[in-house]
Design a protein around this motif. Structure first.
Motif, PDB file in Angstrom:
ATOM      1  N   ILE A 171       0.856  -1.193   0.000  1.00 56.55           N
ATOM      2  CA  ILE A 171       0.000   0.000   0.000  1.00 56.55           C
ATOM      3  C   ILE A 171       0.892   1.244   0.000  1.00 56.55           C
ATOM      4  N   ASP A 172       0.683   2.117  -0.968  1.00 62.46           N
ATOM      5  CA  ASP A 172       1.500   3.331  -1.116  1.00 62.46           C
ATOM      6  C   ASP A 172       2.994   2.999  -1.115  1.00 62.46           C
ATOM      7  N   ARG A 198      -3.357   5.420   9.544  1.00 61.40           N
ATOM      8  CA  ARG A 198      -2.757   4.299   8.798  1.00 61.40           C
ATOM      9  C   ARG A 198      -3.733   3.124   8.718  1.00 61.40           C
ATOM     10  N   ARG A 201      -6.348   3.788   6.052  1.00 66.75           N
ATOM     11  CA  ARG A 201      -5.840   3.514   4.697  1.00 66.75           C
ATOM     12  C   ARG A 201      -5.854   2.005   4.436  1.00 66.75           C
ATOM     13  N   GLU A 205      -8.620  -0.183   1.944  1.00 63.67           N
ATOM     14  CA  GLU A 205      -8.128  -1.007   0.832  1.00 63.67           C
ATOM     15  C   GLU A 205      -8.757  -2.409   0.922  1.00 63.67           C
TER      16      GLU A 205
END
Ligand code: BGC
Length: 267
Positions: A171-172, A198, A201, A205
């Motif tokens: 992720i990222d 965090r 995020r 997802e």
């Protein structure tokens, strides 16, 4: 069936973690962990030989002086990495000597009784989904354990899809567990609000990919959900695990039962 099969329902579950190894006697027919749990520190380095010694020691301690039925009880053991057909395929938080090792055979020979190994989060997740916070929920349930790493269990209608490894989603540009495990919060000294961002995020997802019915949070941090759940904004209900530190042990015993049924055809 019970009379021909005196060990029916009796199992030993052992949960191997990065810092501790704990075990308990489990009666699956009654749905309970019996007596007190036995805990020992995880040996450092956590080599296969040292870990199997501790697993054997815990098994002996659990069964000493108890109902003789326990002396034959099959053992289920959790392992914090990918396990396919009893062979470990990763060792993110364990000694690298575990990679590609037949752990089922190692433990079975050391304990001199049937042992079956399952991923730690799969074990805890299966127990939570069937008997804990997910009991009765149909469809997709995700159990995410936040600890040294991030463990995950993907369950559909009470059945496990093994080795989901959703803690390693990229992720990222980062492996999710590097940024969002409970240990990452401590390591980086994040406030709960920073940590919640965090988690937001990460869980967004997961929600996008799986459209789950329910997300269950496990691991020690599941007892502090009031610090971060209020900051999360998700469409999916998200709740703490309810079986606490017994989930892994219970799930390990379920694994021992499944392996026994596959081998003998007897539940
Ligand atoms: C491992 C998983 C394990 C999780 C929790 C991750 O680093 O890859 O297999 O379930 O940690 O121990």
């Amino acid at each position: 069936m019970l009379t021909n099969n005196p060990t029916a329902g009796h199992y030993i579950g052992i949960d191997i973690g990065g810092t501790g190894i704990k075990g308990g006697l489990v009666n699956l027919e009654q749905g309970i962990v019996q007596g007190t749990l036995t805990h020992l520190p995880t040996p450092q380095p956590a080599t296969p030989e040292q870990v199997s010694e501790v697993v054997a020691h815990i098994t002996d301690e659990l069964t000493a002086g108890t109902n003789p039925v326990n002396h034959f009880a099959p053992v289920g053991v959790t392992y914090p990495g990918i396990v396919r057909h009893g062979i470990s395929r990763s060792a993110a938080n364990m000694d690298k000597a575990f990679i590609n090792l037949d752990i089922n055979t190692l433990f079975t020979e050391r304990l001199n009784r049937p042992v079956s190994v399952i991923n730690d989060a799969d074990a805890a997740g299966l127990a939570e989904a069937r008997c804990g916070a997910g009991k009765g929920t149909k469809g997709t349930v995700l159990v995410i354990t936040l600890g040294t790493g991030i463990g995950s269990a993907l369950i559909f209608d009470g059945q496990l899809v093994p080795n989901a490894e959703l803690g390693h989603l990229s992720i990222d540009g980062f492996d999710a567990e590097i940024k969002a495990s409970a240990v990452a919060r401590e390591r980086e000294g994040l406030t709960w609000k920073e940590y919640s961002a965090r988690l937001q995020r990460y869980f967004s997802e997961l929600e996008f990919i799986f459209s789950p019915e329910l997300i269950i949070i496990g691991g020690g941090i599941s007892q502090r959900t009031n610090e971060y759940l209020p900051h999360l904004n998700l469409r999916t209900p998200i709740v703490p695990a309810t079986l606490r530190n017994e989930a892994g042990i219970y799930g390990a015993a379920m694994q021992a039962a499944t392996a026994r049924t596959l081998l003998t055809g007897v539940a």
